[in-house]
Design an enzyme around this catalytic site. Structure first.
Site, PDB file in Angstrom:
ATOM      1  N   TYR A 179       0.855  -1.200   0.000  1.00 50.54           N
ATOM      2  CA  TYR A 179       0.000   0.000   0.000  1.00 50.54           C
ATOM      3  C   TYR A 179       0.880   1.235   0.000  1.00 50.54           C
ATOM      4  O   TYR A 179       1.878   1.298   0.727  1.00 50.54           O
ATOM      5  CB  TYR A 179      -0.881   0.000   1.261  1.00 50.54           C
ATOM      6  CG  TYR A 179      -1.626   1.296   1.488  1.00 50.54           C
ATOM      7  CD1 TYR A 179      -2.965   1.424   1.131  1.00 50.54           C
ATOM      8  CD2 TYR A 179      -0.991   2.406   2.057  1.00 50.54           C
ATOM      9  CE1 TYR A 179      -3.653   2.606   1.325  1.00 50.54           C
ATOM     10  CE2 TYR A 179      -1.672   3.603   2.246  1.00 50.54           C
ATOM     11  CZ  TYR A 179      -3.002   3.699   1.885  1.00 50.54           C
ATOM     12  OH  TYR A 179      -3.675   4.879   2.073  1.00 50.54           O
TER      13      TYR A 179
ATOM     14  N   GLU B  13      -3.719   7.447  -3.888  1.00 48.18           N
ATOM     15  CA  GLU B  13      -3.541   6.186  -3.164  1.00 48.18           C
ATOM     16  C   GLU B  13      -3.444   5.005  -4.120  1.00 48.18           C
ATOM     17  O   GLU B  13      -4.206   4.914  -5.079  1.00 48.18           O
ATOM     18  CB  GLU B  13      -4.734   5.995  -2.223  1.00 48.18           C
ATOM     19  CG  GLU B  13      -4.645   4.749  -1.368  1.00 48.18           C
ATOM     20  CD  GLU B  13      -5.944   4.490  -0.608  1.00 48.18           C
ATOM     21  OE1 GLU B  13      -5.998   4.813   0.587  1.00 48.18           O
ATOM     22  OE2 GLU B  13      -6.899   3.964  -1.211  1.00 48.18           O
TER      23      GLU B  13
END
Ligand code: GDP
Ligand code: MN
Length: 378
Positions: free
Chosen positions: A101, A188
């Protein structure tokens, strides 16, 4: 403004972030053609502005164009937490060894840009933060100083493989540039994947652009207009009306966001369901009222309209004239309940009463007005 995954990926690609090759499709036929062009297995992905599409059945693997066609039939029209799928993204399927991530976001509290990275990607980041906070690396960057190599080293310190680390640092740097240059508030990548041969790539993209900066990014602003999730919201935007669609039957118009939100609450207290949230803003000019009523009356779910005005700088008499002008210009098939208070309220109420339009009801208090609007909508 949130970008769809495929728009975010297109933006990422401009900054040199590796993404998979893909195509947009809005019909099963287009999905089949896209799968044929891409060749080999493809992922068929619902394009909706909400996360967790995978768990909701909005991300599926197709091994042939036939299967892509069939999956497109399943996924198009699917309702993912209130977002109906109207568009798909098909991309060449990736083999995944690990899911990480990576994000760049605005930390308002710290007044800084925040980079976050974890090797425990793939799941919701809130879950990682709650269950294994130590695994989540957070690095703040002073926006005036900018990103330095030490920030990147700190971010990827937990990655053992050197080649992998170098790729992630390059991607983080590109993501930071993308964030700054696009005036984003969030960029993101979840998951950022590592393939079995050690290549790092963005498999998902979540990008939010600061609305106030859209005039500086006509290319991004255009995306919103062409792909507006709700045609009525696009219509409202063209007229500078702030409009949010809800699913009840009482159309709501207020001046100022606070008052409009309170109006939504009062309608619920009165036992009704708001059809929308519409904010006239501070102005309340006749043109503004016309535009707002035009927007609201286009929503077929609206059965009555509650018009709640508190006159400060906005004068109630001017709003009352605006309502009458609007009623001359547009054909309204539902009743309006008007509550006017504040500057020149009495004058405004008198203007409406004198006009004697049977579709316009004037109520002195917010609660009474809401009760009447709910009654009329029933
Ligand atoms: P989200 O659920 O809305 O966040 O959608 P994602 O784009 O993140 O996809 C959800 C999950 O589907 C990912 O975490 C992956 O595990 C899986 N996935 C997506 N694309 C691929 C792919 O190309 N290959 C494989 N094997 N899995 C994929
Ligand atoms: Mn994701």
């Amino acid at each position: 403004m949130d970008l769809f995954e495929h728009e975010g990926k297109e933006l990422f690609a401009r900054f040199g972030i590796p993404v998979s090759e893909g195509r947009v499709a809005t019909t099963p036929d287009e999905a089949r053609a896209a799968a044929e062009e891409l060749g080999g297995p493809v992922v068929v992905k619902a394009q909706v502005l909400t996360g967790g599409r995978g768990k909701a059945g909005g991300v599926k693997l197709a091994t042939s164009p036939d299967e892509a066609d069939a999956l497109a039939r399943d996924i198009l029209g699917l309702d993912i937490r209130g977002h109906v799928v109207r568009r798909l993204w098909l991309e060449q399927a990736s083999d995944i060894a690990r899911e990480y991530y990576l994000s760049v976001t605005l930390d308002r509290g710290a007044g800084r840009t925040l980079l976050m990275f974890t090797t425990e990607g793939g799941v919701e980041i809130e879950q990682v933060a709650a269950e294994s906070p130590d695994a989540l690396v957070r690095v703040h960057v002073d926006p005036l100083e900018g990103l330095e190599p030490h920030h990147l080293r700190e971010l990827t310190a937990g990655v053992a493989d050197e080649g992998e680390r170098a790729q992630i640092e390059r991607i983080a740097e590109a993501l930071y540039d993308c964030y700054v240059e696009s005036d984003a508030t969030l960029c993101e990548i979840n998951p950022l994947i590592v393939t079995p041969d050690g290549t790092v790539r963005a498999l998902d993209a979540k990008v939010t652009i600061d609305d106030s900066a859209l005039p500086r990014h006509p290319d991004l602003a255009m995306l919103r207009d062409t792909w507006a999730a709700d045609p009525l919201e696009a219509f409202a935007r063209e007229r500078d009306v702030i409009y949010v669609k809800l699913d009840g039957s009482v159309g709501i118009l207020g001046n100022g966001a606070g008052l409009s939100m309170s109006t939504v609450d009062v309608v619920v207290v009165a036992g009704g369901k708001p059809a929308n949230f519409c904010d006239l803003g501070g102005g309340g000019s006749a043109e503004g009222v016309v535009a707002a009523l035009e927007v609201i009356s286009r929503d077929p779910q609206v059965r009555s309209i509650l018009f709640n005005i508190f006159g400060g700088i906005t004068r109630c008499d001017e709003v009352a004239r605006g309502i009458l002008t609007a009623l001359d210009q547009i054909e309204l098939s539902v009743p309006i309940v008007v509550r006017l208070d504040g500057t020149n309220a009495e004058e405004g109420r008198k203007i409406l009463a004198d006009a004697g339009n049977p579709a316009v009801h004037v109520s002195p208090t917010m609660l009474e007005a809401a009760q009447l609007a709910v009654e009329l909508a029933a």
